[in-house]
Design an enzyme around this catalytic site. Structure first.
Site, short mmCIF file in Angstrom:
data_model
loop_
_atom_site.label_atom_id
_atom_site.label_comp_id
_atom_site.label_asym_id
_atom_site.label_seq_id
_atom_site.Cartn_x
_atom_site.Cartn_y
_atom_site.Cartn_z
N SER A 132 0.83 -1.20 0.00
CA SER A 132 0.00 0.00 0.00
C SER A 132 0.87 1.25 0.00
O SER A 132 1.68 1.46 -0.90
CB SER A 132 -0.97 -0.06 1.18
OG SER A 132 -1.98 0.91 1.07
N ASP A 286 -8.21 -5.68 -5.74
CA ASP A 286 -7.94 -4.45 -5.00
C ASP A 286 -8.63 -3.27 -5.67
O ASP A 286 -8.50 -3.07 -6.88
CB ASP A 286 -6.43 -4.20 -4.97
CG ASP A 286 -6.02 -3.07 -4.04
OD1 ASP A 286 -6.90 -2.35 -3.54
OD2 ASP A 286 -4.80 -2.92 -3.81
N HIS A 318 -7.92 -5.16 -1.13
CA HIS A 318 -6.65 -4.54 -0.77
C HIS A 318 -5.96 -5.32 0.34
O HIS A 318 -4.72 -5.37 0.39
CB HIS A 318 -6.91 -3.10 -0.33
CG HIS A 318 -5.66 -2.29 -0.14
ND1 HIS A 318 -4.75 -2.05 -1.15
CD2 HIS A 318 -5.16 -1.65 0.96
CE1 HIS A 318 -3.76 -1.31 -0.69
NE2 HIS A 318 -3.98 -1.07 0.59
#
Length: 343
Positions: A132, A286, A318
Site C-alpha cells: 500500500s 484491490d 486490498h
C-alpha cells in the site's frame, strides 16, 4: 540516535522539505531486526503503510519466512504522520501555531536514505518491500536511488496515486472531517463519530464484492454482516490520532514518483530511471490500487533488470497484500518474495 521503547529515533535535524518549508528537528522512528553482515549487502527496507506503526507490520518478519531476520538485516522506517516519526500529534510543541507541513514520499525516502547511510554506512539495499503506502515508498526508493536499490517489491501499490484512488480518499476525508471536532483545519478533540464513519467507508473499499457476496467474514467468527462491520471497522482507526491520519492521507494523495525536479513530472522518465529487479504484486480484486495501473507501468520500466507482474489471486481486496490472518495469500506473498531474493 535515541531509543524509545522497542524502537530507535534518527534525529534528522532541520530538514528542507520538497515544498521548501523547513521542518525543524525532524525525527524518523525505526526498528531493526537481524544482523547487518560484514559486506552490508543483506539489507531489506520495509516501510510502513497507512496508519501503521512497525508493530503492525512486523508479523511478516519471522524466522524461516521471506523476511527472515536470521538471514537479513531488516529496517522498518515508520512513515511520517504515523505517531512515532514526526507527526501532528507529537510536533505541536515544536510547531506552535504553525500547521503541520505537507510531507511527500520524496521527503520520506530521503530521510530513510540518510538513516541507512549515516547510522549504518549502508550503500546497497537487497530489497525494498512495501504494501500500500509502503509499496508507493518502495517505488520512490527505486526511482530516486536507482544505484542503491537492487530489488523492489511493490505489493498493492503504484507509482502514483490514481484519480480513482484520490476520489476514494476524498470520501475518507469527508467522513472524518464531518465530525464537529474538526475546526479550522484540525481536530481539537477525538472525533469518535468521524472515525467510525471513516471505518465504514473503508470497509466498502478495502474488501471485494466477492468477499461480501460469499460472506467470507464468517471465517473470522462473525455471525452477521453488521457484526463484522462493527467488530472489524468501527474502531479500526480509533487508536490513531485523527490529525495524523489526515497528514498521511495528504502524503498518499500527492504520491507520484515523477513529482520532483529530477523528473519534472514526467512519469515515463521516472519509471525509466529504475534499474532494480521489480516485482509488482497487485491484488486482483484491490479497489485502491487497481492492477491495471501496474500493468500499464510494466512497459515503462524500460531499464529495470527484471520486471515481473504477479497479481495476488485473492478475493480479499486490498487486504490481500496484508494477509495477517489469511494463510493462502500469505503463502503466495512469501513464495514470491523468496523467489525474487534468489535472483
Amino acid at each position: 540516535m535515541t531509543t524509545v521503547g522497542d524502537y530507535h529515533v534518527f534525529q534528522a535535524g532541520d530538514v528542507t522539505l520538497q515544498s521548501g518549508v523547513v521542518f525543524r528537528s525532524m525525527r524518523l522512528a525505526y526498528k531493526t531486526y537481524g544482523t547487518l553482515n560484514a559486506r552490508k549487502d543483506n539489507v531489506i527496507v520495509y516501510p510502513t503503510s497507512f496508519g501503521a506503526q512497525h508493530t503492525d507490520t512486523e508479523w511478516l518478519v519471522q524466522h524461516g519466512g521471506a523476511l527472515d531476520p536470521d538471514r537479513y538485516f531488516i529496517v522498518i522506517p515508520n512513515l511520517f504522520g504515523n505517531g512515532l516519526s514526526s507527526s501532528p500529534s507529537n510536533s505541536r510543541e515544536m510547531l506552535g501555531a504553525e500547521p503541520f507541513p505537507a510531507i511527500s514520499y520524496h521527503d520520506a525516502v530521503a530521510i530513510q536514505r540518510r538513516l541507512l547511510q549515516e547510522q549504518f554506512a549502508i550503500s546497497k539495499i537487497a530489497l525494498v518491500y512495501g504494501w500500500s503506502m509502503g509499496g508507493m515508498q518502495a517505488y520512490h526508493w527505486a526511482a530516486c536511488y536507482p544505484d542503491m536499490v537492487e530489488r523492489a517489491a511493490i505489493v498493492c501499490g503504484s507509482a502514483r496515486c490514481s484519480p480513482y484512488n484520490h476520489v476514494f480518499l476524498e470520501g475518507v476525508k469527508a467522513a472524518l472531517t464531518a465530525d464537529p471536532a474538526y475546526r479550522d483545519g484540525r481536530f481539537v478533540a477525538k472525533p469518535s463519530a468521524g472515525l467510525r464513519a471513516m471505518g465504514r467507508v473503508y470497509a466498502g473499499w478495502a474488501m471485494s464484492h466477492a468477499y461480501y457476496r460469499d460472506e467470507i467474514w464468517r471465517e473470522a467468527g462473525f455471525d452477521s454482516l453488521e457484526d463484522y462491520l462493527a467488530g472489524s471497522w468501527d474502531n479500526a482507526f480509533s487508536r490513531r490520532d485523527a490529525n495524523d491520519l489526515l497528514a498521511q492521507i495528504g502524503i498518499w494523495q500527492n504520491g507520484d514518483i515523477s513529482r520532483c525536479p529530477e523528473f519534472g513530472g514526467d512519469i515515463d522518465r521516472a519509471l525509466a530511471a529504475i534499474k532494480a529487479r521489480v516485482l509488482l504484486m497487485p491484488g486482483r480484486t484491490d479497489r485502491y490500487f487497481d492492477f491495471h495501473d501496474n500493468e500499464d507501468e510494466v512497459g515503462r520500466l524500460t531499464n529495470a533488470k527484471l520486471v515481473e507482474l504477479h497479481p495476488i489471486p485473492s478475493i480479499h481486496g486490498h487486504r490481500a497484500g496484508n494477509p495477517v490472518n489469511n494463510a493462502a495469500d500469505r503463502a503466495f506473498i512469501n513464495a514470491e518474495i523468496s523467489a525474487i531474493l534468489q535472483i
